[in-house]
Design an enzyme around this catalytic site. Structure first.
Site, short mmCIF file in Angstrom:
data_model
loop_
_atom_site.label_atom_id
_atom_site.label_comp_id
_atom_site.label_asym_id
_atom_site.label_seq_id
_atom_site.Cartn_x
_atom_site.Cartn_y
_atom_site.Cartn_z
N ASP A 1 31.79 38.68 43.40
CA ASP A 1 31.80 37.31 42.88
C ASP A 1 30.93 37.25 41.63
OD1 ASP A 1 30.90 34.40 42.66
OD2 ASP A 1 32.33 34.27 44.31
N ILE A 2 31.38 36.52 40.62
CA ILE A 2 30.60 36.44 39.37
C ILE A 2 29.41 35.49 39.49
CG2 ILE A 2 32.55 37.08 37.90
CD1 ILE A 2 32.70 34.09 37.09
N ASN B 1 37.42 28.53 51.58
CA ASN B 1 37.41 27.13 51.14
C ASN B 1 38.86 26.74 50.85
OD1 ASN B 1 34.57 27.02 51.18
ND2 ASN B 1 34.48 27.93 49.14
N GLY C 1 35.49 22.79 47.97
CA GLY C 1 34.90 23.66 46.96
C GLY C 1 35.82 24.73 46.42
N HIS D 1 41.20 32.99 48.85
CA HIS D 1 40.21 34.05 48.79
C HIS D 1 39.18 33.86 49.89
CE1 HIS D 1 39.06 30.85 45.97
NE2 HIS D 1 37.79 31.17 46.19
N HIS E 1 35.41 34.63 51.05
CA HIS E 1 34.08 35.00 50.59
C HIS E 1 33.42 35.82 51.69
CE1 HIS E 1 33.71 32.00 47.23
NE2 HIS E 1 34.67 31.41 47.96
#
Length: 112
Positions: free
Chosen positions: A30-31, A85, A91, A98, A100
């Site tokens: 994740d960026i 999400n 969010g 995706h 997390h």
């Protein structure tokens, strides 16, 4: 979808920081990490959210299994969290489902 960021990652039009991959899924850092380990796992098929991913059980299972594999690679033996999400109010900002994968520190509850 040409306007989907994660589809562009899958196509390697934009090169994410890939940590693992299968025929069906891609895992990348994740960026904007929210934990020492924060990896996103996406199906290579464009699916807008977690509810819609239920229609593709093979891809759903592969996303979860790849997240488990990455957690093992990252040494998250004491635990990790998987978060989907779904929708803007939850969010979700990229509308390609995706997962997390979060770990590497004590995670509080409840989140958010």
């Amino acid at each position: 979808m040409s306007d989907c960021l994660f589809c562009r990652f899958v196509a390697r039009e934009i090169e994410p920081a890939v940590v693992a991959e299968t025929d069906l899924s891609l895992a990348f850092k994740d960026i904007n990490p929210q934990a020492p380990t924060h990896v996103l796992v996406v199906p290579k098929r464009h699916v807008p959210n977690a509810g819609a991913l239920a229609a593709y059980p093979e891809e759903l299972a592969d996303v979860i299994d790849l997240a488990r594999t990455v957690a093992e690679q990252e040494g998250l033996d004491s635990g990790y969290r998987l978060v989907f999400n779904t929708g803007a109010d939850a969010g979700q900002t990229v509308f390609h489902v995706h997962c997390h994968l979060l770990g590497g520190r004590q995670l509080s509850w409840p989140p958010g």
